[in-house]
Design a protein around this motif. Structure first.
Motif, short mmCIF file in Angstrom:
data_model
loop_
_atom_site.label_atom_id
_atom_site.label_comp_id
_atom_site.label_asym_id
_atom_site.label_seq_id
_atom_site.Cartn_x
_atom_site.Cartn_y
_atom_site.Cartn_z
N THR A 3 20.31 24.22 20.44
CA THR A 3 20.70 22.83 20.22
C THR A 3 20.41 22.02 21.47
O THR A 3 20.65 22.49 22.58
CB THR A 3 22.21 22.76 19.89
N VAL A 5 21.58 18.72 23.40
CA VAL A 5 22.69 17.77 23.43
C VAL A 5 22.24 16.50 24.15
O VAL A 5 21.76 16.57 25.29
CB VAL A 5 23.93 18.37 24.13
N GLU A 44 23.98 16.18 18.75
CA GLU A 44 23.46 17.54 18.79
C GLU A 44 22.24 17.61 17.89
O GLU A 44 22.34 17.38 16.68
CB GLU A 44 24.53 18.54 18.31
N THR A 46 19.58 20.04 16.39
CA THR A 46 19.26 21.44 16.16
C THR A 46 17.75 21.62 16.17
O THR A 46 17.03 20.87 15.52
CB THR A 46 19.81 21.89 14.79
N ASP A 83 22.77 28.28 21.43
CA ASP A 83 23.84 28.37 20.45
C ASP A 83 23.88 29.72 19.77
O ASP A 83 22.97 30.52 19.88
CB ASP A 83 23.66 27.25 19.42
N PHE B 34 13.05 18.86 14.90
CA PHE B 34 14.50 18.99 14.78
C PHE B 34 14.93 19.22 13.34
O PHE B 34 14.52 18.53 12.42
CB PHE B 34 15.17 17.75 15.36
#
Lengths: 84, 84
Positions: A3, A5, A44, A46, A83, B34
């Protein structure tokens, strides 16, 4: 999946009414140690697959161009969180 | 003055329409790396004086009781940032 941030805060010279409201409410609830509050955003993202330099650069661009409003906000951090 | 940073995210099982909207928009703008986006909040609490254990504990309590809604949000981090 890893992830990324992204953290965005209102620029110091910009009024932050939400933060102000929280700062005003805190003493009434017994929290007296805080002189001020600013409220920003945390995203966040991913990542599919690995976080390459290219992906991180893409996240930085997205942070600057889409996740923040450069007129009133600063991107304060773009970091990778490995993660579960 | 030192600053305590509080980070709050929607719980994983809670829908996050803002994050979803961003995730849907990213590919249209050329960001294809993403798989998902979640949007949360980031607070900066300015501390008067030093960050003692008591002040940090007070920030943790404020984070849990006032800065987040425990039904739908998790406090993911309460950390000290030594500031200029």
């Amino acid at each position: 999946m890893p992830t990324i941030v992204v953290e965005v805060m209102p620029k110091p010279e910009i009024l932050d009414p939400q933060g102000k409201a929280i700062a005003n409410a805190l003493p009434h609830l017994g929290f007296t140690s805080f002189a001020g509050v600013r409220q920003g955003k945390r995203f966040e993202l991913t990542v599919e697959g690995e976080v390459t330099d290219e992906v991180l650069e893409s996240a930085r661009t997205a942070a600057a161009e889409m996740l923040s409003n450069p007129v009133i906000e600063d991107v304060v951090s773009v970091s990778v969180k490995e993660d579960i």
